[in-house]
Design an enzyme around this catalytic site. Structure first.
Site, PDB file in Angstrom:
ATOM      1  N   THR A 167       0.816  -1.215   0.000  1.00  0.00           N
ATOM      2  CA  THR A 167       0.000   0.000   0.000  1.00  0.00           C
ATOM      3  C   THR A 167       0.853   1.270   0.000  1.00  0.00           C
ATOM      4  OG1 THR A 167      -0.137  -0.315   2.376  1.00  0.00           O
ATOM      5  CG2 THR A 167      -2.031  -0.988   1.088  1.00  0.00           C
ATOM      6  N   ASP A 168       0.166   2.409  -0.174  1.00  0.00           N
ATOM      7  CA  ASP A 168       0.857   3.701  -0.218  1.00  0.00           C
ATOM      8  C   ASP A 168       0.877   4.370   1.148  1.00  0.00           C
ATOM      9  OD1 ASP A 168       0.949   3.553  -3.103  1.00  0.00           O
ATOM     10  OD2 ASP A 168      -1.181   4.006  -3.046  1.00  0.00           O
ATOM     11  N   SER A 176       1.317   8.579   5.005  1.00  0.00           N
ATOM     12  CA  SER A 176       0.626   8.541   3.723  1.00  0.00           C
ATOM     13  C   SER A 176       1.650   8.974   2.699  1.00  0.00           C
ATOM     14  CB  SER A 176      -0.556   9.499   3.746  1.00  0.00           C
ATOM     15  OG  SER A 176      -1.101   9.582   2.467  1.00  0.00           O
ATOM     16  N   ARG A 177       2.018   8.069   1.787  1.00  0.00           N
ATOM     17  CA  ARG A 177       3.153   8.376   0.922  1.00  0.00           C
ATOM     18  C   ARG A 177       2.781   9.212  -0.290  1.00  0.00           C
ATOM     19  NH1 ARG A 177       4.005   2.804   1.929  1.00  0.00           N
ATOM     20  NH2 ARG A 177       5.123   2.660   3.891  1.00  0.00           N
ATOM     21  N   VAL A 178       1.510   9.268  -0.662  1.00  0.00           N
ATOM     22  CA  VAL A 178       1.174  10.076  -1.841  1.00  0.00           C
ATOM     23  C   VAL A 178       0.121  11.136  -1.559  1.00  0.00           C
ATOM     24  CG1 VAL A 178       1.803   8.335  -3.538  1.00  0.00           C
ATOM     25  CG2 VAL A 178      -0.499   8.379  -2.664  1.00  0.00           C
TER      26      VAL A 178
END
Ligand SMILES: Nc1ncnc2c1ncn2[C@@H]1O[C@H](COP(=O)(O)OP(=O)(O)OP(=O)(O)O)[C@@H](O)[C@H]1O
Ligand SMILES: [Mg+2]
Length: 512
Positions: A338-339, A364-366
Site C-alpha cells: 500500500t501507499d 501517507s506516501r502520496v
C-alpha cells in the site's frame, strides 16, 4: 441351434461401432474426492486456471490446481450435495459477477446475488472477478483529495483519490468505524462506495448497514458480504468481486472508494483452501502466492488518466494485528503493497484517545500532494508537536520542575491530542477542520482548559456558521487560507463570547 463365433464378434463389433463415448474427458470430469469445500476431479483435461466448473447438482466450482491426473476445485457453495462419482462440467467461462448502477444501495454476496430481500438486480453487464490492473500508461498521479472527515486522518495522513491506504490495528480499535465514517463523509462528493465485509459477524455487518442507511449513505454504497458461516471460497473471492464492481464505475469516469474489511480474514480463508488443496505451505502456513493474492487485488486501485475518463478507485484495506505486531507476515506484506498506513494504537484507544491514530507510525506516501493548501499550512507542525509531546510526556510524570519551554510543549501536545479526538459518525467538513487546527497552531487554544476544548470546537463552528460563513466558504471553494487578519479578528470576536459551560460538571457532581 448353434451360435457361430463370427456372428458374435460381428455383433460385438456392431455394438461397439454404435457406442458413443458419452464421457468426454476433455470437457467433463468425475469427482474423485469431496470435502471441506474442495473437490478433486478426474478428467477435465482442457480446464483453464480459475475456470468456472459446474457440478451435476448445479453448484459451481472454480478450477484451482491443474495437475496431470486431476483438477483441484474450490467449491463456490455448499459441498454437501456433491458425491464422489458425480460428473463435473466445464463452462468455458471465468468466474463473473454482475456490475452496474443497479447494485448501488444493495447488499450482495460474493457472487453478486442480492441478500437484502429487496428483489432481483438487473445487471448492466457481467465481468470476470479477476482483471488485470491498469498499467503505467493508463494511470496518472494522485492529486484530488479524498476527505475522510476525520481530523486526525485528513491532517496527518491525507488520502488522495486513487490511493491505497491501509488501516491496521489490533482487534476492537476502531478500524471498521474509520472506514464507515469515511463512507458517511462521501455524501454529495460524487463517489460510489463499496464496503466488502469478509468474515465479519453478521450482526456487525447488519449494524454497519443500518448506520449507512441512517445517514443516507446507502444511496451511493454497495455492500458485499461474505459471512463467517459461508464457505471459505466465498470469503476468498469477495474482495475481487467488489473490485470488479468498482472498476465498472472507475472505467465510466466516476470516483470509487472501496473498503476491504478485512484482508487478514481473507488470507486465512485462502490459507485454509490452499492447505486442503495440498499446496505447499510457507511462512505461517500461508501458501507461496499469498503476497500475489493481495498485490494483484490492491493494484487494481488506480487513478486513470484523462483519456480514459479520469476515474479513480481508492482502496482502504483493513488488516488486524495481534498485540500490535506489525512485523507479522500479512501486515508486513500489505504494508509494503500500500501507499501508507493508518496505525491504530490499542493503548491510545483504551485511554480514550479516539480515533486512536498513532501519528508516529502512520504515514501517507502520496496523499500529501492531494491535501488542500489551507490544510497543509495549518497541519504542518502537528506531527512534530505530537512527537515531542510523546517524548516529554514520560518525563512530566516524574513531576519534576519543568522549564517554561518544555511546559509550553507539553501544553500544546495535550491540546493537539484533545483537538484530534472525534466522536463516532460525525465527520467534519474540511473547512471546519482547517479552522480548529488554525486556532490550535495560532495558540488560541493554549489558554483554554483541556476539558473545555470540545465545547470550544462546537461553539466556534456554530459561531462561524452564523457570523462568518463566508470565511468557511472561502476555504471550501478556493482551498486556501483566507486573509489571516480577517480570520484572527473573527476568532478574537468569538473568544470574547466564549463561556466554558460548567453545567455538566455540576450535574455530574450532583449525580455523585
Ligand atoms: N471515534 C470513536 N469514538 C467512540 N467510540 C468509538 C470510536 N471509534 C470506535 N469506537 C467504538 O469502539 C468499538 C470498536 O470499534 P470497531 O468495531 O470499529 O473496531 P474494529 O477494530 O473494527 O473491531 P473488530 O476487531 O471487531 O473488527 C465500537 O463499539 C465503536 O463504537
Ligand atoms: Mg472491524
Amino acid at each position: 441351434m448353434s451360435i457361430k463365433a463370427e456372428e458374435i464378434s460381428a455383433l460385438i463389433k456392431q455394438q461397439l461401432q454404435g457406442y458413443n463415448n458419452e464421457l468426454d474427458v476433455e470437457e467433463t470430469g468425475i469427482v474423485t474426492y469431496v470435502g471441506d469445500g474442495i473437490a478433486r476431479a478426474h478428467g477435465l483435461e482442457n480446464a483453464l486456471s480459475s475456470e468456472l466448473l459446474e457440478f451435476s447438482n448445479g453448484v459451481y466450482g472454480m478450477a484451482q490446481n491443474l495437475e496431470t491426473n486431476d483438477v483441484g476445485i474450490m467449491i463456490l457453495g455448499e459441498d454437501t450435495g456433491i458425491r464422489e462419482g458425480d460428473t463435473v462440467k466445464r463452462t468455458g467461462r471465468i468466474m463473473e459477477v454482475p456490475v452496474g448502477d443497479d447494485l448501488v444501495g444493495r447488499v450482495v454476496n460474493s457472487l453478486g446475488q442480492p441478500i437484502d430481500g429487496k428483489g432481483s438486480i438487473t445487471a448492466a453487464d457481467h465481468k470476470p472477478i479477476e482483471h488485470k490492473a491498469p498499467g503505467i500508461m493508463a494511470r496518472q498521479s494522485v492529486f484530488e483529495p479524498l476527505q475522510t472527515g476525520i481530523k486526525a486522518i485528513d491532517s496527518l495522513v491525507p488520502i488522495g483519490r486513487g490511493q491505497r491506504e491501509l488501516i491496521i490495528g489490533d482487534r476492537k480499535t476502531g478500524k471498521t468505524s474509520i472506514a464507515i465514517d469515511t463512507i458517511l463523509n462521501q455524501k454529495d462528493q460524487n463517489m460510489i462506495c463499496i464496503y466488502v465485509a469478509i468474515g465479519q459477524k453478521e450482526s456487525t455487518v447488519r449494524s454497519s448497514v443500518r448506520t449507512l442507511e441512517q445517514y443516507g449513505a446507502m444511496d451511493y454504497t454497495i455492500v458485499v458480504n461474505a459471512g463467517p458461516s459461508e464457505p471459505a471460497s466465498l470469503l476468498y473471492i469477495a474482495p475481487y468481486a467488489g473490485a470488479t464492481m468498482g472498476e465498472y464505475f472507475m472505467n465510466n469516469g466516476q470516483h470509487v472508494l472501496i473498503v476491504y474489511d478485512d484482508l487478514s480474514k481473507q488470507a486465512d480463508a485462502y490459507r485454509e483452501l490452499s492447505l486442503i488443496l495440498r499446496r505447499p505451505p510457507g511462512r505461517e502456513a500461508y501458501p507461496g502466492d499469498i503476497f500475489y493474492t493481495h498485490s494483484r487485488l490492491l493494484e487494481r486501485a488506480a487513478k486513470l488518466n484523462d483519456k480514459l475518463g479520469g476515474g479513480s478507485m481508492t482502496a482502504l484495506p483493513i488488516v488486524e494485528t495481534r498485540a500490535g505486531d506489525v512485523s507479522a507476515y500479512i501486515p508486513t506484506n500489505v504494508i509494503s503493497i500500500t501507499d501508507g498506513q493508518i496505525f491504530l494504537n490499542a493503548d491510545m484507544f483504551y485511554s480514550g484517545v479516539r480515533p486512536a491514530v498513532d501519528a508516529g507510525t502512520s504515514v501517507s506516501r502520496v496523499g500529501g500532494d492531494a491535501q488542500i493548501k489551507a490544510m497543509k499550512k495549518v497541519a504542518g507542525t502537528l506531527r512534530l508537536d505530537l512527537a515531542s509531546y510523546k517524548e516529554l510526556e514520560s518525563f512530566a510524570q516524574f513531576g519534576s520542575d519543568l522549564d517554561a519551554a518544555t511546559q509550553a510543549k507539553l501544553n500544546r501536545g495535550a491540546r493537539t491530542v484533545e483537538v484530534l479526538k472525534q466522536p463516532l459518525h460525525s465527520p467534519l467538513p474540511v473547512e471546519k477542520q482547517v479552522l480548529i487546527l488554525y486556532c490550535l497552531t495560532r495558540k488560541y487554544l493554549d489558554k483554554i482548559q483541556l476539558d473545555d476544548i470540545e465545547q470550544y470546537q462546537n461553539d466556534i463552528f456554530d459561531f462561524f456558521d452564523t457570523h462568518h460563513a463566508d470565511l468557511l466558504e472561502e476555504i471550501a471553494k478556493t482551498g486556501k487560507l483566507p486573509d489571516t487578519d480577517k480570520l484572527d479578528t473573527a476568532i478574537d470576536e468569538f473568544a470574547k463570547t466564549f463561556q466554558p459551560n460548567k453545567k455538566d460538571e455540576e450535574e455530574a457532581a450532583l449525580g455523585d
